[in-house]
Design an enzyme around this catalytic site. Structure first.
Site, PDB file in Angstrom:
ATOM      1  N   ASP A   1      49.567  14.406 171.253  1.00 50.25           N
ATOM      2  CA  ASP A   1      48.535  15.252 171.936  1.00 50.25           C
ATOM      3  C   ASP A   1      47.380  14.326 172.596  1.00 50.25           C
ATOM      4  OD1 ASP A   1      47.642  18.202 172.597  1.00 50.25           O
ATOM      5  OD2 ASP A   1      46.067  17.117 172.143  1.00 50.25           O
TER       6      ASP A   1
ATOM      7  N   GLU B   1      49.421  18.457 178.192  1.00 48.30           N
ATOM      8  CA  GLU B   1      49.124  17.118 177.626  1.00 48.30           C
ATOM      9  C   GLU B   1      49.879  16.885 176.342  1.00 48.30           C
ATOM     10  OE1 GLU B   1      45.314  19.435 176.112  1.00 48.30           O
ATOM     11  OE2 GLU B   1      46.898  19.559 177.608  1.00 48.30           O
TER      12      GLU B   1
END
Length: 849
Positions: A305, A349
């Site tokens: 992440d 993301e």
């Protein structure tokens, strides 16, 4: 049995004295002896009966007799003729030579021994020819079947064979037709002649690394046909061995998946980063997890992440944010260059990498290098709270192949949890496992309750650094509950009881496990909590006995009693807790705390007492067969019965002997048990026109004395309606011995079934090699068909394999109409289980005993 005693003899003899002298010997040598009174009688008998040897007396110029000899020779009525001449005669001698008589002897008393020797030598000669003929017929049939199988494979299956260096040694016509090559263009060449230029070197290295360790490799290639056309193939490569077990090369089984790959690539790619997308991630996670389990490889999931990415987007703009995602994707793509690496974008993301075959240290270095490569991009990030540049956090899961029950959801949840910990601990970091016990609990999950399982408990106890408390909790009378309620309701009961037990866990140093169908365990690792959990056990767990639920619109209130064994310590903690559990079953309070060596001796005494029950039953002829029907799925009729051993203890109770199995095998009495069982089963077999299945172990098959006993039974009763069930497992040390046994019993018309197929050790090559008639799918597969899609897919694969190999399938443990319908839809041939009948005495099913 000696074929010699099955031969027949026909004689025409006028000399009564010599004839009377010969008869005692002839009766011993031949199964049937016919006497012809004259030539017409001789021809009549020979036409109505099988005649192997003719003993023929002839006079000097006996033209009718000579004509009869011509007819016997012309029509091949007998396999051998011995001529006894009343007197010397050139005519009769010439006739003997002309018809290829075995012997020509003057019929005199002084030649009696010569006559006997001639009869015996002819009988032995015929006996040998008959045996050779039987062997030839069997080999000829096997050769035809193998030739036909090869022709089918050659025309329809993509197969290639190579030596240890990967050079092609043979290839099927089907694959040649597909690629456009002729055999001469490929034999001796390396498989790389078909390789596409984009095939990663690391992918090939992984392939060779796998097969060099004698592990089966599965994967996909993009190759090139002779005319330059690109195609995709799915490949399975496994080692080939000679008759001495020495590896001599490899076999590659291929499947054309070109059309599938074209559509697939369009649907699995993330358009922004060109990595694989979330949909494909879910598919590959399941697929690669299964591959890792099959090939006994470590499996790794990494979730990535980007730190403070929302703040980056808000400050720099979405176009700049997209560029960051592309650059990070490029880092991940470069890092995941091995053949078994996959990189994905699974959210805004968020990224993921799936890989395998690395130990924990390798994985940690691998992930740390990726983390540093992202930070070293030096993409400015003014809004980050951890760095001046864009960084990422990583949650990692790497698990051992010995842990079989972990699902793809379990893997993802564990990695995602570790990602959460990485963010919580400050970001721009990698979180693997917080401690060894956490790792073990994460790696071995029970499907039904989502609790850590027995393997996890073993590992957790092994990793203990200090004294701990272990409680093993058993749900009582579970066998009785299984008889009253269906499987789904029982599952709901187990789930509810697991929730009750979860609520008793009050701290992070105490762990709950599910050990088996009706057993749980609580491991308390902080000594200050021992007394608290002892009180919880006595005043909460033992008192919470009523399970209330609604199932299929019916309210149930079921009373569940517990038995609990408790032990303290570090070494032998599991043994002590199990001993305490056994002791607890004989107490009124429902629990027992292990105290020391005295209890160990008491438990050992109990086990010896149980073994004594077995031996007394064996000595007193108290081993009895029970029978359970096996039903034809299509007709619904009983096809055969499986004979299952039971023993009667001194109180008249019926007990299964398999609780004593390991101990019995050790003291070598198992053969006598099997012999007693075989005696009674064959007795029932002889009195009933039914098909029966009999279980044998490898130890039985490896025993010459037991094989001799089986031969004796088959000689007496035949074997046309007998099936021998063999468990195909790693216990089999000599497959040649098993093959010999199968050929031996099949010569009597017996069938062969492989039991517990799919239970963990299932060698498809051996199933075909052993000339199997049936495979019985392991009961754990059948019980879990509706609960686990992966189990259903495995069952479908096993059934399809069996159908293609011409092998019938039997489903065990069919305990409900729902399961029966399910297995029928999958294409199972026969079913067995409580839905169709429990194991009972022969009389229960109308069998004479």
């Amino acid at each position: 049995m000696n074929i010699l005693n099955k031969l027949t003899l026909l004689y025409k003899y006028d000399d009564g004295d010599i004839c009377n002298s010969l008869m005692p010997y002839l009766s011993k040598l031949f199964e049937v002896v016919y006497k012809a009174n004259d030539l017409d009688d001789l021809l009549k008998i020979s036409k109505e009966n099988r005649v192997d040897v003719i003993l023929f007396e002839i006079a000097k110029e006996d033209k009718p007799t000579i004509s009869t000899l011509d007819l016997i020779h012309k029509e091949s009525i007998a396999k051998g003729i011995i001529i006894l001449a009343k007197e010397e005669s050139i005519t009769s001698l010439q006739k003997a030579i002309e018809i290829h008589a075995h012997s020509y002897i003057l019929n005199k008393k002084e030649n009696l021994q010569t006559i006997l020797k001639s009869i015996k030598s002819l009988s032995i000669k015929i006996d040998k020819e008959l045996k050779e003929s039987l062997i030839y017929d069997k080999l000829n049939k096997q050769f035809y079947e193998l030739t036909r199988q090869y022709e089918i494979i050659n025309k329809n299956i993509f197969l290639s064979y190579s030596d240890l260096d990967g050079n092609i040694t043979d290839v099927t016509k089907a694959y040649l037709d597909f690629t456009g090559y002729c055999k001469e263009e490929l034999i001796g060449k390396n498989h790389s002649v078909l390789k596409h230029v984009d095939l990663k070197k690391s992918y090939v290295e992984d392939l060779w690394s796998t097969i060099s360790k004698n592990i089966i490799w599965r994967g996909e290639f993009q190759n090139i046909k002779k005319d330059g056309t690109l195609f995709w193939i799915k490949v399975v490569i496994e080692p080939l061995y000679d008759e001495n077990g020495i590896k001599i090369g490899y076999c590659a089984i291929k499947e054309d998946i070109t059309d599938k790959k074209r559509v697939e690539m369009l649907s699995v790619t993330d358009m922004l980063t060109s990595l694989f997308n979330r949909r494909y991630f879910s598919e590959i996670l399941v697929k690669e997890l299964g591959r890792a389990k099959r090939n006994m490889l470590n499996f790794c999931l990494i979730i990535v992440d980007v730190d403070y990415f929302k703040q980056y987007n808000d400050f720099y703009g979405h176009q700049a944010g997209d560029n960051v995602l592309r650059k990070i994707a490029e880092c991940l793509s470069i890092s995941s260059g091995r053949g078994n690496d996959f990189a994905f974008r699974i959210g805004g993301e968020e990224f993921a990498i799936i890989t395998s075959n690395m130990d924990d240290d390798d994985v940690m270095n691998y992930v740390e290098n990726i983390r540093l490569s992202i930070e070293n991009l030096k993409i400015n990030h003014e809004k980050s709270k951890v760095s001046d540049y864009v960084t990422a956090s990583f949650g990692v899961m790497n698990f051992s192949p010995s842990i079989e029950l972990l699902s793809s959801d379990d893997v993802y949840n564990i990695a995602d949890k570790n990602l959460y910990e990485a963010k919580k601990d400050g970001r721009n970091r990698v979180v693997f496992y917080k401690n060894k016990i956490d790792k073990n609990l994460s790696c071995s999950i029970d499907k039904l309750t989502k609790l850590p399982d027995k393997a996890a408990l073993f590992e957790a106890v092994h990793e203990l650094e200090d004294r701990a408390m272990l409680m093993i909790i058993s749900l009582n009378d579970f066998t009785h509950l299984k008889e009253q309620y269906d499987n789904k309701l029982l599952d709901n009961i187990i789930i509810e009881k697991s929730k009750d037990l979860r609520r008793t866990i009050l701290d992070k140093e105490t762990f709950l496990f599910r050990l088996s169908t009706n057993e749980f365990a609580i491991l308390v690792t902080r000594q200050s909590q021992f007394e608290k959990y002892l009180s919880i056990m006595e005043y909460a767990i033992l008192q919470n006995r009523v399970c209330e639920m609604v199932y299929k619109d019916v309210e149930y209130k079921i009373v569940i009693n517990y038995t609990i064994g408790i032990a303290y310590g570090k070494k032998k903690l599991l043994n002590m807790a199990n001993m305490a559990l056994i002791k607890a079953s004989s107490t009124t309070k429902g629990f027992y705390v292990y105290c020391g060596e005295i209890e160990q001796k008491e438990i050992r005494k109990q086990m010896l007492d149980k073994l004594k029950i077995y031996k007394e039953a064996l000595d007193n002829d108290k081993i009895i067969p029970y029978f359970q029907p096996i039903v034809d799925v299509n007709s619904g009729k009983i096809f055969k019965y499986e004979a299952l051993a039971r023993l009667i203890d001194e109180s008249g109770n019926i007990v299964t002997p398999y609780m004593f199995l390991d101990a019995v095998k050790e003291d070598k009495t198992w053969e006598y048990f099997t012999r007693q069982m075989l005696h009674k089963v064959f007795d029932i077999y002889s009195k009933n026109s039914v098909n029966l299945s009999i279980n044998l172990t490898y130890e039985n098959i490896a025993s010459p004395s037991l094989i001799a006993y089986i031969k004796n039974r088959l000689d007496l009763f035949g074997g046309q309606r007998i099936t021998f069930e063999i468990v195909e497992s790693e216990d089999i040390k000599n497959y040649n011995l098993v093959e010999e046994f199968i050929l031996f019993v099949k010569s009597y018309g017996c069938k062969i079934a492989i039991d517990d197929f799919g239970s963990g050790y299932s060698n498809f090559t051996n199933i075909v090699r052993l000339n199997t008639d049936y495979i019985k799918l392991d009961g754990t597969i059948i019980e879990n068909l509706a609960k686990d899609k992966n189990v259903e897919l495995m069952a479908i694969s096993l059934i399809n394999f069996a159908k293609k190999a011409g092998i019938k399938t039997i489903a065990e443990f069919v305990s409900s109409k729902e399961i029966a319908l399910h297995v029928k839809e999958l294409g199972i041939d026969f079913v067995q289980g409580y839905e169709y009948g429990k194991p009972e005495l022969a009389e229960y099913y109308g069998l004479k005993s």
